[in-house]
Design a protein around this motif. Structure first.
Motif, PDB file in Angstrom:
ATOM      1  N   PHE A   1       0.830  -1.197   0.000  1.00 48.00           N
ATOM      2  CA  PHE A   1       0.000   0.000   0.000  1.00 48.00           C
ATOM      3  C   PHE A   1       0.865   1.248   0.000  1.00 48.00           C
ATOM      4  N   LEU A   2       1.966   1.224   0.776  1.00 44.18           N
ATOM      5  CA  LEU A   2       2.884   2.360   0.803  1.00 44.18           C
ATOM      6  C   LEU A   2       3.543   2.550  -0.553  1.00 44.18           C
ATOM      7  N   TRP A   3       3.890   1.426  -1.217  1.00 48.25           N
ATOM      8  CA  TRP A   3       4.473   1.527  -2.554  1.00 48.25           C
ATOM      9  C   TRP A   3       3.472   2.133  -3.527  1.00 48.25           C
ATOM     10  N   TYR A   4       2.209   1.715  -3.374  1.00 52.54           N
ATOM     11  CA  TYR A   4       1.158   2.273  -4.222  1.00 52.54           C
ATOM     12  C   TYR A   4       1.026   3.767  -3.979  1.00 52.54           C
ATOM     13  N   LEU A   5       1.029   4.165  -2.697  1.00 55.24           N
ATOM     14  CA  LEU A   5       0.933   5.589  -2.379  1.00 55.24           C
ATOM     15  C   LEU A   5       2.143   6.340  -2.904  1.00 55.24           C
ATOM     16  N   ARG A   6       3.302   5.684  -2.829  1.00 58.40           N
ATOM     17  CA  ARG A   6       4.521   6.315  -3.329  1.00 58.40           C
ATOM     18  C   ARG A   6       4.382   6.616  -4.816  1.00 58.40           C
ATOM     19  N   ASP A   7       3.876   5.622  -5.558  1.00 61.45           N
ATOM     20  CA  ASP A   7       3.668   5.840  -6.979  1.00 61.45           C
ATOM     21  C   ASP A   7       2.674   6.964  -7.226  1.00 61.45           C
ATOM     22  N   GLU A   8       1.629   6.978  -6.427  1.00 60.53           N
ATOM     23  CA  GLU A   8       0.619   8.000  -6.596  1.00 60.53           C
ATOM     24  C   GLU A   8       1.156   9.378  -6.255  1.00 60.53           C
ATOM     25  N   GLU A   9       2.112   9.449  -5.334  1.00 60.60           N
ATOM     26  CA  GLU A   9       2.636  10.728  -4.891  1.00 60.60           C
ATOM     27  C   GLU A   9       3.660  11.300  -5.859  1.00 60.60           C
ATOM     28  N   VAL A  10       4.232  10.469  -6.744  1.00 63.65           N
ATOM     29  CA  VAL A  10       5.224  10.953  -7.703  1.00 63.65           C
ATOM     30  C   VAL A  10       4.494  11.649  -8.845  1.00 63.65           C
ATOM     31  N   PRO A  11       4.648  12.955  -8.973  1.00 64.06           N
ATOM     32  CA  PRO A  11       3.943  13.657 -10.047  1.00 64.06           C
ATOM     33  C   PRO A  11       4.582  13.371 -11.395  1.00 64.06           C
TER      34      PRO A  11
END
Length: 263
Positions: free
Chosen positions: A131-141
């Motif tokens: 989930f953190l990896w998913y959020l990380r991807d989502e946070e990278v503009p």
């Protein structure tokens, strides 16, 4: 009801000396499950459960002449982390010397008490990390939504202090069409994101710009800004690089000269 241990039955049926220690440190001898099954059917009735912790019951107790402990009311099911250790032949107070029932001894299951929670913890940790990896991807503009995982044998960067650029011998397109099927990839092991710019050498016109492509990923197809006439165009794939731990930062830029063949 007070129950007394029937030592004669234990001595007659037990194949080796064993005992169960309660929380007070007292040892209670018992029969194994197999030995219990060899008892006459009428003697296999369960009167109560013995656990390490005294139940505190004053009405349902077990005594062996040296110690007294409270028994738990017998229920066919067990707690989720318990297992049956063995059985204790007993006789109710005032019922003579013949055993008429048994006490079931319950202990903690190592697998259920330790390994199962540990397994669940590892599973939970995996879910959280994913989930953190998913959020990380989502946070990278600016990540390219069209990118997919892509691997080329031998194209793996094993030196994170360097940036590996792929070679591009030729790009092919169809005359009058914007869509191009060609792989632009960022080799696995690179310490940075790639952003591709396809530029005409003669005019400086930018024909295509990708989003950020992660190491080990690629853009498999893309659209030009406008369709081109048939012919060969000298182009440069300019590679803009950004650190994976700081997507807004910049690293050394790269350039791959190639030919765009429009047929």
């Amino acid at each position: 009801m007070k129950y007394f241990i029937q030592f004669d039955v234990i001595t007659k049926n037990i194949k080796e000396q064993r005992s169960f220690q309660d929380k007070k440190g007292h040892q209670w001898p018992y029969l194994t499950i197999e030995e219990y099954k060899e008892l006459p059917e009428k003697e296999r009735r369960i009167a109560g459960d013995l656990r390490r912790q005294d139940s505190g019951s004053a009405e349902l107790t077990l005594e062996d002449g040296e110690a007294l402990t409270g028994l738990y009311e017998y229920r066919p099911g067990k707690r989720w982390n318990e297992k049956t250790i063995g059985y204790l032949p007993v006789v109710p107070e005032g019922e003579g010397d013949e055993p008429v029932c048994c006490v079931r001894i319950l202990g903690r299951s190592l697998v259920k008490t330790i390994l199962l929670p540990l397994l669940l913890l590892c599973l939970l940790a995996g879910i959280v990390l994913g989930f953190l990896w998913y959020l990380r991807d989502e946070e990278v503009p600016g990540l390219d939504e069209a990118q997919i995982a892509y691997h080329v044998e031998g194209m793996v960067n094993k030196d994170p202090s360097q940036i590996m650029l792929p070679g591009i011998s030729q790009i092919t397109a169809r005359a009058g069409e914007e869509h191009v099927e060609h792989v632009l990839f960022n080799p696995e092991g690179n310490p940075c994101y790639f952003k591709f710019h396809l530029v005409r050498n003669d005019t400086g016109e930018e024909l295509y710009t990708s989003g950020l492509v992660e190491p080990g990923n690629a853009v498999m197809e893309f659209d030009l800004t406008e369709p081109l006439d048939a012919g060969s165009y000298e182009v440069t794939v300019q590679v803009e690089t950004h650190p994976v731990d700081d997507p807004e930062g910049e690293m050394n830029q790269g350039a791959i000269k190639t030919t765009l063949v429009v047929e």
